[in-house]
Motif scaffolding. Structure first.
Motif, PDB file in Angstrom:
ATOM      1  N   GLU A   1      -2.896   4.339  -3.312  1.00 32.42           N
ATOM      2  CA  GLU A   1      -2.008   5.278  -3.991  1.00 32.42           C
ATOM      3  C   GLU A   1      -1.581   4.724  -5.348  1.00 32.42           C
ATOM      4  O   GLU A   1      -1.185   3.569  -5.440  1.00 32.42           O
ATOM      5  CB  GLU A   1      -0.746   5.511  -3.141  1.00 32.42           C
TER       6      GLU A   1
ATOM      7  N   GLY B   1      10.499   5.115   4.563  1.00 37.85           N
ATOM      8  CA  GLY B   1      11.457   4.090   4.910  1.00 37.85           C
ATOM      9  C   GLY B   1      11.349   3.613   6.365  1.00 37.85           C
ATOM     10  O   GLY B   1      10.361   3.819   7.037  1.00 37.85           O
ATOM     11  N   THR B   2      12.380   2.950   6.738  1.00 39.08           N
ATOM     12  CA  THR B   2      12.423   2.377   8.077  1.00 39.08           C
ATOM     13  C   THR B   2      13.693   2.816   8.800  1.00 39.08           C
ATOM     14  O   THR B   2      14.719   2.140   8.741  1.00 39.08           O
ATOM     15  CB  THR B   2      12.341   0.835   8.000  1.00 39.08           C
TER      16      THR B   2
ATOM     17  N   ARG C   1       2.753  -7.033   5.876  1.00 40.42           N
ATOM     18  CA  ARG C   1       3.651  -6.741   6.994  1.00 40.42           C
ATOM     19  C   ARG C   1       4.384  -7.999   7.434  1.00 40.42           C
ATOM     20  O   ARG C   1       3.849  -9.099   7.328  1.00 40.42           O
ATOM     21  CB  ARG C   1       2.854  -6.159   8.171  1.00 40.42           C
TER      22      ARG C   1
ATOM     23  N   ASP D   1       1.085   3.802  14.665  1.00 35.09           N
ATOM     24  CA  ASP D   1       0.197   4.030  13.517  1.00 35.09           C
ATOM     25  C   ASP D   1      -0.704   2.831  13.322  1.00 35.09           C
ATOM     26  O   ASP D   1      -0.243   1.694  13.434  1.00 35.09           O
ATOM     27  CB  ASP D   1       0.999   4.149  12.201  1.00 35.09           C
TER      28      ASP D   1
ATOM     29  N   TYR E   1      -4.780   6.219  10.282  1.00 34.47           N
ATOM     30  CA  TYR E   1      -4.947   6.586   8.877  1.00 34.47           C
ATOM     31  C   TYR E   1      -5.949   5.691   8.188  1.00 34.47           C
ATOM     32  O   TYR E   1      -5.874   4.475   8.289  1.00 34.47           O
ATOM     33  CB  TYR E   1      -3.618   6.431   8.124  1.00 34.47           C
ATOM     34  N   GLN E   2      -6.854   6.293   7.444  1.00 36.46           N
ATOM     35  CA  GLN E   2      -7.683   5.469   6.564  1.00 36.46           C
ATOM     36  C   GLN E   2      -6.799   5.009   5.420  1.00 36.46           C
ATOM     37  O   GLN E   2      -5.999   5.780   4.889  1.00 36.46           O
ATOM     38  CB  GLN E   2      -8.842   6.298   6.002  1.00 36.46           C
ATOM     39  N   LEU E   3      -6.953   3.754   5.050  1.00 37.93           N
ATOM     40  CA  LEU E   3      -6.169   3.208   3.946  1.00 37.93           C
ATOM     41  C   LEU E   3      -6.435   4.026   2.677  1.00 37.93           C
ATOM     42  O   LEU E   3      -7.573   4.226   2.277  1.00 37.93           O
ATOM     43  CB  LEU E   3      -6.553   1.748   3.701  1.00 37.93           C
ATOM     44  N   THR E   4      -5.375   4.527   2.098  1.00 40.86           N
ATOM     45  CA  THR E   4      -5.514   5.281   0.845  1.00 40.86           C
ATOM     46  C   THR E   4      -4.882   4.443  -0.251  1.00 40.86           C
ATOM     47  O   THR E   4      -3.788   3.913  -0.059  1.00 40.86           O
ATOM     48  CB  THR E   4      -4.750   6.618   0.927  1.00 40.86           C
TER      49      THR E   4
ATOM     50  N   ILE F   1      -3.663   1.492  10.382  1.00 43.07           N
ATOM     51  CA  ILE F   1      -4.372   1.772   9.121  1.00 43.07           C
ATOM     52  C   ILE F   1      -5.751   1.143   9.237  1.00 43.07           C
ATOM     53  O   ILE F   1      -5.853  -0.051   9.550  1.00 43.07           O
ATOM     54  CB  ILE F   1      -3.617   1.160   7.921  1.00 43.07           C
TER      55      ILE F   1
ATOM     56  N   TYR G   1       0.822  -1.216   0.000  1.00 39.72           N
ATOM     57  CA  TYR G   1       0.000   0.000   0.000  1.00 39.72           C
ATOM     58  C   TYR G   1       0.855   1.264   0.000  1.00 39.72           C
ATOM     59  O   TYR G   1       0.360   2.375  -0.176  1.00 39.72           O
ATOM     60  CB  TYR G   1      -0.894   0.025   1.264  1.00 39.72           C
ATOM     61  N   CYS G   2       2.157   1.116   0.199  1.00 44.63           N
ATOM     62  CA  CYS G   2       2.974   2.256   0.615  1.00 44.63           C
ATOM     63  C   CYS G   2       3.592   3.004  -0.555  1.00 44.63           C
ATOM     64  O   CYS G   2       4.232   2.408  -1.420  1.00 44.63           O
ATOM     65  CB  CYS G   2       4.082   1.757   1.541  1.00 44.63           C
TER      66      CYS G   2
ATOM     67  N   GLY H   1       5.095   1.614  13.456  1.00 45.58           N
ATOM     68  CA  GLY H   1       4.098   1.232  12.452  1.00 45.58           C
ATOM     69  C   GLY H   1       3.455  -0.103  12.775  1.00 45.58           C
ATOM     70  O   GLY H   1       3.836  -1.136  12.247  1.00 45.58           O
TER      71      GLY H   1
ATOM     72  N   PHE I   1       5.577   5.720   0.101  1.00 45.67           N
ATOM     73  CA  PHE I   1       6.683   6.530   0.613  1.00 45.67           C
ATOM     74  C   PHE I   1       7.947   6.240  -0.183  1.00 45.67           C
ATOM     75  O   PHE I   1       8.031   5.227  -0.880  1.00 45.67           O
ATOM     76  CB  PHE I   1       6.917   6.212   2.098  1.00 45.67           C
TER      77      PHE I   1
ATOM     78  N   GLN J   1       0.087  -0.779  12.381  1.00 45.85           N
ATOM     79  CA  GLN J   1      -0.830  -0.908  11.223  1.00 45.85           C
ATOM     80  C   GLN J   1      -2.127  -1.656  11.507  1.00 45.85           C
ATOM     81  O   GLN J   1      -3.190  -1.229  11.070  1.00 45.85           O
ATOM     82  CB  GLN J   1      -0.155  -1.527   9.980  1.00 45.85           C
TER      83      GLN J   1
ATOM     84  N   LYS K   1      -3.271  11.250   5.283  1.00 42.31           N
ATOM     85  CA  LYS K   1      -1.971  11.642   5.853  1.00 42.31           C
ATOM     86  C   LYS K   1      -1.372  12.793   5.061  1.00 42.31           C
ATOM     87  O   LYS K   1      -1.494  12.877   3.851  1.00 42.31           O
ATOM     88  CB  LYS K   1      -1.011  10.455   5.906  1.00 42.31           C
TER      89      LYS K   1
HETATM   90  C1  LIG Z   1       6.866   5.712   6.706  1.00 43.01           C
HETATM   91  S1  LIG Z   1       5.597   4.747   7.309  1.00 43.01           S
HETATM   92  C2  LIG Z   1       6.012   4.378   9.007  1.00 43.01           C
HETATM   93  C3  LIG Z   1       7.303   3.726   9.372  1.00 43.01           C
HETATM   94  C4  LIG Z   1       7.574   2.302   9.063  1.00 43.01           C
HETATM   95  N1  LIG Z   1       8.228   2.190   7.819  1.00 43.01           N
HETATM   96  C5  LIG Z   1       6.418   1.356   9.125  1.00 43.01           C
HETATM   97  O1  LIG Z   1       5.852   1.074   8.107  1.00 43.01           O
HETATM   98  O2  LIG Z   1       6.152   0.873  10.250  1.00 43.01           O
HETATM   99  C6  LIG Z   1       4.401   5.914   7.660  1.00 43.01           C
HETATM  100  C7  LIG Z   1       3.012   5.442   7.929  1.00 43.01           C
HETATM  101  O3  LIG Z   1       2.151   5.849   6.910  1.00 43.01           O
HETATM  102  C8  LIG Z   1       1.054   5.010   6.902  1.00 43.01           C
HETATM  103  N2  LIG Z   1       0.748   4.679   5.508  1.00 43.01           N
HETATM  104  C9  LIG Z   1       1.623   4.392   4.546  1.00 43.01           C
HETATM  105  N3  LIG Z   1       0.960   4.170   3.380  1.00 43.01           N
HETATM  106  C10 LIG Z   1      -0.352   4.303   3.652  1.00 43.01           C
HETATM  107  C11 LIG Z   1      -1.534   4.195   2.892  1.00 43.01           C
HETATM  108  N4  LIG Z   1      -1.502   3.882   1.586  1.00 43.01           N
HETATM  109  N5  LIG Z   1      -2.735   4.419   3.476  1.00 43.01           N
HETATM  110  C12 LIG Z   1      -2.788   4.751   4.776  1.00 43.01           C
HETATM  111  N6  LIG Z   1      -1.705   4.869   5.536  1.00 43.01           N
HETATM  112  C13 LIG Z   1      -0.492   4.632   5.015  1.00 43.01           C
HETATM  113  C14 LIG Z   1       1.358   3.788   7.681  1.00 43.01           C
HETATM  114  O4  LIG Z   1       0.562   3.758   8.824  1.00 43.01           O
HETATM  115  C15 LIG Z   1       2.805   3.976   8.026  1.00 43.01           C
HETATM  116  O5  LIG Z   1       3.067   3.540   9.300  1.00 43.01           O
END
Ligand SMILES: C[S@@+](CC[C@H](N)C(=O)[O-])C[C@H]1O[C@@H](n2cnc3c(N)ncnc32)[C@H](O)[C@@H]1O
Ligand SMILES: Nc1nc2c(ncn2[C@@H]2O[C@H](COP(=O)(O)OP(=O)(O)O)[C@@H](O)[C@H]2O)c(=O)[nH]1
Ligand code: SF4
Ligand SMILES: [Mg+2]
Lengths: 381, 598
Positions: free
Chosen positions: A200, A69-70, A140, A164, A195-198, A166, A25-26, A126, A28, A128, B554
């Motif tokens: 992307e 990242g982490t 995860r 965090d 956070y609501q799941l978005t 989701i 889902y990420c 995180g 970042f 989640q 976010k």
């Molecule tokens: C950079 S990450 C946090 C640090 C770490 N990498 C982790 O995943 O545990 C930032 C946060 O954004 C949230 N996040 C990332 N992608 C998302 C998405 N598509 N929808 C909702 N929340 C999201 C997650 O909760 C995540 O923990």
């Protein structure tokens, strides 16, 4: 005369672009690499602290945030060198907040003590989900039990711990979320990002969604119900929302995020990092190269944009209206150099979405859910 | 000058895709009219491209030299005609310039609605008709069945029909022979006073207006002074020639011949199709003429960006230069600002013009609901033509209303007949005839044009999976119980959405319209009532509920830029909508709201 950024203060963001695995889902700026030359990264990041100082000069740092990242995969020594360099160049507030984002796996648990020793005083974890099958669907690599164990260790190591979650996940019901959120609130947490799941574009979920293969996502109505429920439950536990998705006990708000949302200045260091810096009376947006290798090899800063007053006004409002405290009307009018359209404000007040007097504009609970529709409304014309 | 007895003038009538263009290619190729190296497929289809690109369809002409089996040198003039109903008028006038037609029927398909519509025009023009059954190379070809259909449905003798494959060339020689032996030679007197028919005209960037003519009597030569009899204007002939299919200069055009002239004419509007051309100082009995093409569908065109109004005016002026069948006048609307009320031959014509303005002139348009022309008979005895429902006069002053009706012919495989009849019935149709030819049914309906103009053809295609063919002709005006339905969005009337409807169908249309708008208008931060009303009486109502959720979950430091750009885009998107009070209506809503699904 005070400069506009002083409404928000000054912080430093450091981006660590590596993860053990990419979550579907990420979006970042995170990359998976077989090995990382930690010493080279430490050198480069330290160098960037110096360059940042040369631009903004003497400032009082309120917060440092290691994000990713982490960053919990960083070597504590790297964190130490960066924090030392910051301390060397800048003045700092007495209660400086130093946050590090962490994944809740056994790898990082063992490092918490070291991170604390080098100056980290807050962990954002995180977690989640508090449901093993959903954690797997989110790609995860940890279980709920592991996350709880990591949380407990963090809790006993650091003064401040946030995590965090989701929600609005596939097939999640309102009742399930209520139960999950309640058990999260029962953990000894003082800050939660919910956070609501978005979905992307460019992510695995994004691609599957576009192909119609991501089933069970909540409707707009269910999403809205979940959002409302979240607000109510958290309030009941003394953790009201101070921002759209962030909840905290009194005095436990993230200082770092407040710098962003109050539209202060921040240095953005590391691949893909964004910054806002005021210098020579002008305000600039900065952006770094996203690819870790390219960044490390020297082509670091890719964008420096001089922000017009109008753009600053936009950004200030779109960040600030996310906060429960709202924005200063006078600040907005100074930035955009014209009064706010009172007719539009009046209409938004009448339909019950905002509250405003001569001092502030505050988005009400009903309005937060449609914030993206409210903001352009205030800037029409 | 070609002797009359060696001239044959003809057109080809066919339903779309039955092979008209391919047959024309073969005729041109096998007579070496175009050198092999210059031959390309669908040679005459520069017109098809024009059709897509939207110039009013011009009859397309080619002059073919052919030596017959009798050893005589013949000149064959083919006038190609367009197929779409909107341009039926063009077909009819081209046919007046020739004596015969090839009736091309795809022998794997059989007779279709446009076959019928066009062949009846040929019959009306007293043509000799030679049936040609095409695509005999295909296994599904069934010549006997098609012959039977032609005799049953059209009522002409099919015994002399020529089996042809325009693909392989089989039967082409026989077709050429049939043209010279079965079609009549034109008549005329080379020594009489010049008398020519103005068949068509169009604008060419290099040569000015080009006039397509058919000489009836006398001779036309370069340098002559000619007169258009309808308005008495005199022109000096700069150039005459024929199409092969490129223009080729020639010294003289005699009776029976088809060619072009240029005469420093500035605008297509200065020529009138069907006009009679003669010598400057002479008088002849004028030809019966054609009745000018009347716009039947009207709609408003407004620039999305009101600053582009002058650009729009210029674009429309330019397009009208080459298209006399397109009319326009300025219009102002409370909601849409300044624009033009434009008249078209049909919906295809409308779409073509609209697309050209958008694509070639880069002006984004809002198109309001298309409307037909109603006749309003006032209590004081006068009659008003109503082009725009928004202009409907106060009902107390109106005696009665009349609307245009059409005669529609639909051919359809009988398994879809039920759906077709229901569609016609739903659109207030009156059945005139229903016959069968094999497993195909032919339904003839009297329908109000306003029920057809908008989306009838789309609906017909969808209920018959594309197997129906359809054609129509205008029949005249008839009184009916028509009312103006207005639409209110958030309690504000939206004039661009008002429409004329039959009283009995008003509730249904109103309900459909409100439901559609509910889908088309994006949700706002507040709830929006959408109503349809006749006079002051609300006949249908829907409520568009308020937007519930639109917020970014976010938003970190880095997202300030991203979010800002997103919102800027959103704001730009809003500019493409029109504000009615506090409600933004997207431009496509003005057309989509009128489409009926059932
Ligand atoms: C950079 S990450 C946090 C640090 C770490 N990498 C982790 O995943 O545990 C930032 C946060 O954004 C949230 N996040 C990332 N992608 C998302 C998405 N598509 N929808 C909702 N929340 C999201 C997650 O909760 C995540 O923990
Ligand atoms: N097999 C076969 N195909 C043909 C024949 N004549 C035309 N076609 C094909 O039928 C389609 C329609 O032909 P076209 O000449 O464009 O039809 P038009 O719409 O009447 O002008 C094209 O794909 C042609 O290649 C024929 O005799 N045999
Ligand atoms: S959610 Fe965290 S661990 Fe997963 S890919 Fe994104 S940054 Fe890496
Ligand atoms: Mg064709």
């Amino acid at each position: 005369m005070a400069e506009d950024w002083e409404y928000g203060g000054f912080g430093i963001y450091v981006h660590w672009p590596f993860c053990a695995a990419k979550c579907p889902y990420c979006d970042f700026n995170s990359h998976v690499r077989p090995s990382v030359d930690h010493a080279a990264w430490a050198d480069a990041l330290v160098e960037e602290i110096d360059k940042g100082f040369d631009v903004v000069g003497d400032r009082i740092v309120r917060s440092v945030f290691f994000g990713g990242g982490t960053p919990s995969l960083m070597e504590p020594d790297t964190v130490a060198r960066i924090l030392d360099q910051i301390a060397k160049r800048f003045r700092q507030t007495n209660q400086i907040e130093v946050t590090l984002e962490s994944n809740p796996t056994s790898v990082e648990m063992g490092k918490f003590q070291d991170f604390r020793k080098v100056g980290v005083n807050r962990i954002s974890m995180g977690v989640q989900a508090l449901n093993d099958s959903d954690l797997r669907r989110l790609g995860r690599m940890h279980s709920v039990a592991e996350a709880r164990a990591a949380f407990d260790i963090a809790r006993s190591t650091f003064d401040r711990v946030s995590f965090d979650l989701i929600y609005a996940r596939q097939d999640q019901t309102l009742a399930q979320w209520e139960a999950e959120l309640t058990s999260a609130l029962e953990m000894a947490v003082d800050h939660l990002s919910l956070y609501q799941l978005t979905i992307e574009p460019g992510t695995v979920f994004g691609t599957r969604h576009a192909r119609g293969q991501l089933r069970g996502l909540p409707s707009e109505d269910l999403g809205a119900d979940m959002f409302e429920l979240t607000q109510d439950i958290c309030e009941g536990y003394g953790m009201p929302a101070y921002e759209v998705s962030n909840h905290a006990k009194p005095d436990a708000q993230s200082q770092h995020n407040l710098v962003y949302w109050r539209y202060g200045d921040y240095l953005g260091i590391g691949p893909g990092a964004h910054g806002r810096v005021t210098t020579h009376g002008a305000r600039f947006a900065t952006e770094e190269e996203r690819m870790p290798e390219a960044w490390l090899n020297g082509s670091r800063r890719i964008v420096t944009e001089n922000l017009t007053q109008d753009v600053q006004a936009w950004e200030m409002a779109l960040m600030g209206l996310r906060l429960r405290e709202g924005i200063s009307r006078q600040r907005l009018e100074e930035l955009q150099q014209r009064p706010v359209d009172q007719g539009k404000v009046q209409h938004l007040i009448e339909i019950g979405l905002i509250e405003s007097d001569s001092e502030r504009i505050i988005v009400l609970k009903q309005g937060v859910m449609v914030l993206n529709a409210i903001i352009p409304e205030l800037f029409d014309g | 000058m070609t002797p009359l007895k060696n001239i044959r003038n003809f057109s080809i009538v066919a339903h779309i895709d039955h092979g008209k263009s391919t047959l024309a290619d073969r005729l041109i190729q096998s007579t070496q009219t175009v050198a092999d190296r210059d031959m390309k497929e669908q040679l005459l289809d520069s017109m098809d491209i024009e059709r897509e690109r939207g110039i009013t369809i011009k009859a397309n002409t080619v002059r073919i030299d052919y030596t017959g089996a009798d050893g005589e040198a013949y000149v064959l003039n083919l006038i190609d005609t367009p197929g779409h109903v909107d341009f039926a008028y063009e077909v009819s006038r081209s046919m007046r310039a020739v004596e015969g037609s090839l009736l091309v029927v795809d022998s794997t398909q059989g007779v279709e609605a446009q076959t019928l519509a066009n062949v009846y025009q040929a019959i009306d023009a007293d043509h000799e008709i030679v049936p040609v059954f095409n695509k005999i190379d295909l296994p599904a070809s069934d010549i006997d069945r098609v012959a039977e259909q032609v005799e049953d449905v059209i009522g002409i003798d099919a015994s002399g029909a020529i089996p042809v494959s325009a693909k392989t060339g089989e039967g082409i020689q026989e077709t050429l022979e049939a043209i010279v032996t079965q079609l009549p030679a034109p008549e005329g007197d080379p020594d009489a006073t010049l008398k020519a028919m103005l068949v068509d005209s169009w604008y060419d960037a290099y040569l000015g207006v080009i006039v397509l003519i058919r000489v009836m009597d006398g001779q036309l030569k370069k340098g002559q002074k000619i007169k258009f009899m309808s308005n008495g204007t005199v022109h000096h002939v700069d150039r005459i020639g024929v199409f092969r299919p490129q223009m080729e200069a020639i010294d003289v055009l005699g009776p029976g011949e088809i060619g072009f002239l240029t005469a420093s004419i500035k605008q297509v509007r200065d020529t009138r199709v069907g006009d009679t051309i003669t010598h400057e100082r002479k008088e002849v009995e004028p030809l019966p003429g054609f009745k000018p093409a009347q716009p039947v569908v009207f709609c408003g065109l407004f620039p999305v960006d009101s600053a582009q109004f002058e650009d729009l005016r210029e674009a429309i002026d330019k397009l009208a230069l080459n298209d006399a069948s397109f009319s326009f006048e300025m219009e102002t609307s409370a909601a849409l600002g300044f624009g033009f009320r434009c008249g078209f031959l049909g919906l295809l014509h409308l779409e073509v013009i609209r697309d050209r303005i958008e694509r070639e002139y880069d002006i984004e348009l809002i198109t309001t609901a298309p409307s037909v022309v109603y006749h309003i008979f006032m209590k004081d005895g006068s009659m008003i033509e109503l082009h725009n429902p928004a202009d409907m006069p106060d009902l107390s002053t109106v005696d009665h209303l009349e609307e245009p009706r059409i005669k529609a012919t639909i051919l359809v495989p009988d398994e879809y007949l039920g759906d077709v009849l229901k569609l016609c019935q739903d659109r207030r149709g009156i059945q005139l005839d229903l016959t069968y030819a094999g497993s195909r049914a032919m339904a003839v309906y009297d329908l109000p044009l306003n029920e057809v103009v908008f989306d009838f053809y789309d609906r017909l295609k969808s209920v018959t999976k594309g197997y129906a063919s359809f054609d129509y002709q205008l029949e005249g005006y008839r009184e009916d119980n028509l009312v103006k339905m207005s639409v209110l969005v958030n309690d504000e009337p939206v004039d661009a959405l008002s429409m004329m409807v039959h009283r009995d169908r008003a509730e249904m249309r109103g309900r459909a319209m409100c439901e559609k708008l509910k889908d088309l208008i994006p949700r706002h931060m507040f709830k929006i009532p959408i109503q349809a009303a006749i006079g002051g009486k609300v006949i249908a109502r829907e409520t568009l509920s308020a937007l519930r959720k639109d917020v970014t979950a976010k938003c970190y430091g880095g997202d300030a830029t991203r979010k800002r750009k997103l919102l800027e885009k959103q704001k730009a998107g809003k500019k493409k909508m029109r504000q009615f009070g506090k409600v933004d209506i997207p431009q496509e809503a003005f057309i989509s709201a009128l489409k009926m699904d059932g």
